[in-house]
Scaffold this active site. Structure first.
Site, mmCIF file in Angstrom:
data_model
loop_
_atom_site.group_PDB
_atom_site.id
_atom_site.type_symbol
_atom_site.label_atom_id
_atom_site.label_comp_id
_atom_site.label_asym_id
_atom_site.label_seq_id
_atom_site.Cartn_x
_atom_site.Cartn_y
_atom_site.Cartn_z
ATOM 1 N N ASP A 11 139.880 81.337 -10.964
ATOM 2 C CA ASP A 11 139.991 81.903 -12.309
ATOM 3 C C ASP A 11 139.076 83.120 -12.352
ATOM 4 O O ASP A 11 137.867 83.007 -12.130
ATOM 5 C CB ASP A 11 139.550 80.902 -13.373
ATOM 6 C CG ASP A 11 140.537 79.758 -13.529
ATOM 7 O OD1 ASP A 11 141.710 79.940 -13.163
ATOM 8 O OD2 ASP A 11 140.127 78.688 -14.010
ATOM 9 N N ASP A 130 150.487 75.218 -20.220
ATOM 10 C CA ASP A 130 149.168 74.815 -20.724
ATOM 11 C C ASP A 130 149.337 73.972 -21.987
ATOM 12 O O ASP A 130 149.365 74.492 -23.109
ATOM 13 C CB ASP A 130 148.316 76.045 -21.054
ATOM 14 C CG ASP A 130 147.968 76.861 -19.824
ATOM 15 O OD1 ASP A 130 148.062 76.335 -18.709
ATOM 16 O OD2 ASP A 130 147.599 78.045 -19.984
#
Length: 279
Positions: A11, A130
């Site tokens: 990330d 998500d």
């Protein structure tokens, strides 16, 4: 039986690898190129590189960084974050990405999944989902709003306990969509997605284990590989994600970035549990 994959995730925010909890409170974890090289040496099956603030900040992913990471990695390499058009995907593939991961853009216009799949193939087309548990009442209001706009808005197919729904979120988990995670997963697969990365916002960064109910619900609803993401704190959690969550692969960040476990230890845990892996 196909081998289950161990996938480290980078990330990235402002050119650095970061890690947070529930998508917030980001901490620096190192240089993406150096970390990529370490995972290559450890024998990771794949690498995922996500620019986690690109969509929220309405900017393109950093292509130079993608090139630098790709130069150090010979494993399959997925890149996502800030993808809005087919041209964005083309530039990422040209920069060295083997797969592209689409999140916010697919919710805004699911047609991009069909476009990417048609040009680069379903194997190169990954969709990030998500989901987060939300009250059913608030979710239904957002679902009806989508319906009034003429957008894809089926009735929810999965509810968690306590009158809650697993709702898809976008923009790094900042925006609810009115989309049921299971129905949405089926939709994008029908349009050509060849793989799904399912990141539970409730579990993300907690190290308490993957969200097995939502992982299992999506894995059993679609015919493509599902990567469990969010919440891994140990190799035992990976075993549970594959056995109980029916995941085809597991993605992790914190336990690898901070040296808690190695790729080899994770693979050995799956092998000891009788699950096929590439050692």
């Amino acid at each position: 039986m196909l081998a289950h994959r161990i996938i480290p995730c980078l990330d990235v925010h402002a050119g650095r690898v970061v890690k947070g909890v529930n998508f917030l409170n980001l901490r620096d974890a190192g240089d993406p190129v150096e970390i990529a090289k370490q995972y290559e040496a450890q024998g990771a099956d794949e690498l995922v590189f996500l620019d986690i603030t690109a969509s929220h900040e309405a900017r393109a992913i950093t292509h130079e960084m993608v090139r630098r990471v790709a130069e150090e990695c010979f494993m399959p390499f997925t890149v996502g974050g800030g993808i809005r058009t087919l041209d964005d995907v083309t530039r990422l593939v040209q920069a060295g990405a083997e797969k592209v991961s689409i999140n916010t853009a697919a919710v805004m216009d699911a047609g991009i999944v069909r476009q990417v799949s048609a040009r680069f193939g379903s194997c190169a087309t990954v969709v990030n989902v998500d989901p987060k548990r939300v009250p059913a009442e608030g979710f239904e209001a957002r679902r009806k709003e989508r319906e009034l706009k003429g957008l894809f808005a089926p009735q929810p197919e999965l509810q968690s306990g306590g009158g809650e729904v697993f709702e898809v979120h976008t923009h790094g988990g900042r925006k609810p969509t009115g989309l049921c995670a299971v129905a949405y997963a089926r939709q994008v697969v029908s349009l050509g997605a060849g793989e799904l990365i399912v990141t539970s916002m409730d579990a993300d960064g907690t190290k308490d284990g993957y969200d097995l109910p939502i992982t299992r619900a999506i894995s059993t609803a679609v015919s493509v590989p599902v990567v469990a993401s969010g919440g891994c704190g140990s190799p035992a959690h990976m075993v549970a994600a594959v056995r109980d969550g029916k995941a085809d692969a597991v993605l992790a960040a914190s336990i690898f970035h901070y040296g808690t476990y190695t790729i080899g230890q994770a693979k050995q845990a799956l092998r000891d549990a009788g699950l096929p892996v590439r050692l």
